[in-house]
Design a protein around this motif. Structure first.
Motif, PDB file in Angstrom:
ATOM      1  N   SER A  10       0.828  -1.211   0.000  1.00 40.74           N
ATOM      2  CA  SER A  10       0.000   0.000   0.000  1.00 40.74           C
ATOM      3  C   SER A  10       0.857   1.253   0.000  1.00 40.74           C
ATOM      4  O   SER A  10       0.615   2.197  -0.752  1.00 40.74           O
ATOM      5  CB  SER A  10      -0.928  -0.001   1.218  1.00 40.74           C
ATOM      6  OG  SER A  10      -1.792  -1.116   1.196  1.00 40.74           O
ATOM      7  N   LEU A  11       1.882   1.247   0.853  1.00 42.78           N
ATOM      8  CA  LEU A  11       2.785   2.411   0.907  1.00 42.78           C
ATOM      9  C   LEU A  11       3.538   2.595  -0.412  1.00 42.78           C
ATOM     10  O   LEU A  11       3.783   3.707  -0.880  1.00 42.78           O
ATOM     11  CB  LEU A  11       3.774   2.243   2.058  1.00 42.78           C
ATOM     12  CG  LEU A  11       3.185   2.370   3.473  1.00 42.78           C
ATOM     13  CD1 LEU A  11       4.238   2.046   4.523  1.00 42.78           C
ATOM     14  CD2 LEU A  11       2.639   3.781   3.704  1.00 42.78           C
ATOM     15  N   GLY A  12       3.921   1.457  -1.017  1.00 39.79           N
ATOM     16  CA  GLY A  12       4.620   1.527  -2.300  1.00 39.79           C
ATOM     17  C   GLY A  12       3.737   2.132  -3.387  1.00 39.79           C
ATOM     18  O   GLY A  12       4.181   2.944  -4.195  1.00 39.79           O
ATOM     19  N   ILE A  14       1.091   4.075  -2.900  1.00 36.96           N
ATOM     20  CA  ILE A  14       0.891   5.501  -2.585  1.00 36.96           C
ATOM     21  C   ILE A  14       2.106   6.331  -3.003  1.00 36.96           C
ATOM     22  O   ILE A  14       1.993   7.410  -3.587  1.00 36.96           O
ATOM     23  CB  ILE A  14       0.609   5.687  -1.084  1.00 36.96           C
ATOM     24  CG1 ILE A  14      -0.735   5.056  -0.717  1.00 36.96           C
ATOM     25  CG2 ILE A  14       0.616   7.180  -0.711  1.00 36.96           C
ATOM     26  CD1 ILE A  14      -1.011   5.042   0.771  1.00 36.96           C
ATOM     27  N   GLY A  15       3.316   5.829  -2.728  1.00 34.23           N
ATOM     28  CA  GLY A  15       4.540   6.547  -3.118  1.00 34.23           C
ATOM     29  C   GLY A  15       4.655   6.682  -4.616  1.00 34.23           C
ATOM     30  O   GLY A  15       5.059   7.732  -5.128  1.00 34.23           O
ATOM     31  N   ALA A  16       4.312   5.583  -5.337  1.00 39.54           N
ATOM     32  CA  ALA A  16       4.404   5.618  -6.799  1.00 39.54           C
ATOM     33  C   ALA A  16       3.423   6.625  -7.381  1.00 39.54           C
ATOM     34  O   ALA A  16       3.762   7.400  -8.283  1.00 39.54           O
ATOM     35  CB  ALA A  16       4.153   4.222  -7.363  1.00 39.54           C
ATOM     36  N   GLY A  18       2.161   9.201  -5.808  1.00 43.24           N
ATOM     37  CA  GLY A  18       2.646  10.544  -5.449  1.00 43.24           C
ATOM     38  C   GLY A  18       3.762  11.002  -6.363  1.00 43.24           C
ATOM     39  O   GLY A  18       3.820  12.175  -6.753  1.00 43.24           O
ATOM     40  N   ALA A  19       4.662  10.075  -6.705  1.00 45.83           N
ATOM     41  CA  ALA A  19       5.782  10.423  -7.581  1.00 45.83           C
ATOM     42  C   ALA A  19       5.278  10.823  -8.965  1.00 45.83           C
ATOM     43  O   ALA A  19       5.776  11.773  -9.581  1.00 45.83           O
ATOM     44  CB  ALA A  19       6.748   9.252  -7.679  1.00 45.83           C
ATOM     45  N   TYR A  23       5.626  14.432 -10.685  1.00 46.78           N
ATOM     46  CA  TYR A  23       6.303  14.556 -11.973  1.00 46.78           C
ATOM     47  C   TYR A  23       5.494  15.426 -12.930  1.00 46.78           C
ATOM     48  O   TYR A  23       6.025  16.352 -13.543  1.00 46.78           O
ATOM     49  CB  TYR A  23       6.528  13.167 -12.567  1.00 46.78           C
ATOM     50  CG  TYR A  23       7.011  13.204 -13.996  1.00 46.78           C
ATOM     51  CD1 TYR A  23       8.327  13.522 -14.293  1.00 46.78           C
ATOM     52  CD2 TYR A  23       6.128  12.931 -15.048  1.00 46.78           C
ATOM     53  CE1 TYR A  23       8.770  13.565 -15.618  1.00 46.78           C
ATOM     54  CE2 TYR A  23       6.560  12.976 -16.365  1.00 46.78           C
ATOM     55  CZ  TYR A  23       7.884  13.293 -16.647  1.00 46.78           C
ATOM     56  OH  TYR A  23       8.303  13.345 -17.948  1.00 46.78           O
TER      57      TYR A  23
END
Length: 288
Positions: A10-12, A14-16, A18-19, A23
């Motif tokens: 889930s965190l991965g 969310i981070g992706a 967000g990135a 961008y």
């Protein structure tokens, strides 16, 4: 274990996400800066004095890059040397500018302008000027507390301990105009430096009538008009009980200096005039 794995996934995610958002946001709101701005900014003095009329050296660099020509754009702190570099970077021509210098238009030293009261407050020209006319009878003259000194980024102006008047260091003055803006009495002016640093100007801003001005200061301009009459180049005007010499018309002939009854017109950096040899008896007889 499954719970930990789910949290990591889930965190991965969310981070992706967000990135990706960051961008596209950076691409959307990206501000392009002409690389020439940085190149020009690098050759500027970096003192951010504001003498060019722009908010700091970066603002001046942007103006130079965006302008079609360098006409009207000049860095007083860097002078022609810096402007030549700017012109080289941008592939443009730069016109030579007339060298300017700050001039103090007040000669009312302690001897010439006696004090009639004592100021007991914050040692600031701006504050003192807002409260009253000053410690002398002349309400136009220098207050001597050094706001001009504090404003100078080049250590080019100091208060003389004897006269209590500001003095400009010619070699250090960048003609940025900071001292001009700092003086609440408007006695500092940017004038043409002149050939061999020679200048003539009326060192007084007193607009009182002649008799009153002379009572207030021994070297005050009394608007007698003698300087205006003797000038053959229309370089001197009398307005508001005060003479003014236009530096763009003055030829430095010094005739006005000789006729001024109060010595309110100084001649700066001139060599002493050669004394004429006395007329002999024979020469006198020939003339007669």
């Amino acid at each position: 274990m499954d719970l930990i794995l789910s949290a990591v996934i889930s965190l991965g995610v969310i981070g992706a996400v967000g990135a990706v958002v960051l961008y596209f946001a950076s691409r959307k709101f990206n501000v392009y800066e002409n690389p020439g701005i940085g190149l020009v900014n690098d050759v500027l003095p970096g003192v951010n004095c504001g003498g060019c009329g722009f908010p700091g050296c970066k603002g001046f660099a942007e103006a130079c890059v965006k302008a079609d020509s360098l006409d009207g754009l000049f860095c007083p702190a860097g002078g022609m040397e810096v402007m030549s570099k700017v012109a080289g970077i941008l592939g443009r021509e730069v016109q030579s500018a007339v060298p300017m210098i700050a001039v103090v238009r007040c000669a009312g030293s302690c001897e010439q302008r006696p004090h009639v009261n004592i100021y007991d407050g914050v040692l600031s020209c701006a504050i003192a000027a807002s409260l009253y006319g000053g410690e002398t009878g002349c309400t136009y003259g220098c207050l001597g507390f050094g706001d001009c000194v504090e404003s100078c980024l080049f250590d080019a102006i100091h208060i003389n301990a004897q006269t209590l008047l500001p003095e400009v260091v010619e070699d250090a003055c960048a003609s940025c105009g900071a001292c001009v803006k700092a003086c609440p009495k408007n006695i500092i002016e940017l004038r043409k430096k002149g050939p061999k640093s020679r200048r003539i100007f009326v060192s007084c801003v007193n607009k009182d009538q002649g008799a009153d001005a002379r009572k207030e200061c021994n070297v005050a301009c009394i608007a007698c008009g003698k300087c205006e009459k003797v000038c053959a180049f229309d370089a001197i005007t009398i307005e508001n009980n005060l003479a003014y010499i236009k530096f763009n018309k003055c030829t430095l002939c010094r005739k006005c200096v000789k006729v001024c009854p109060t010595h309110a017109i100084p001649e700066v950096n001139f060599p002493p005039e050669k004394e004429k040899p006395p007329v002999t008896v024979e020469e006198n007889e020939i003339r007669n």
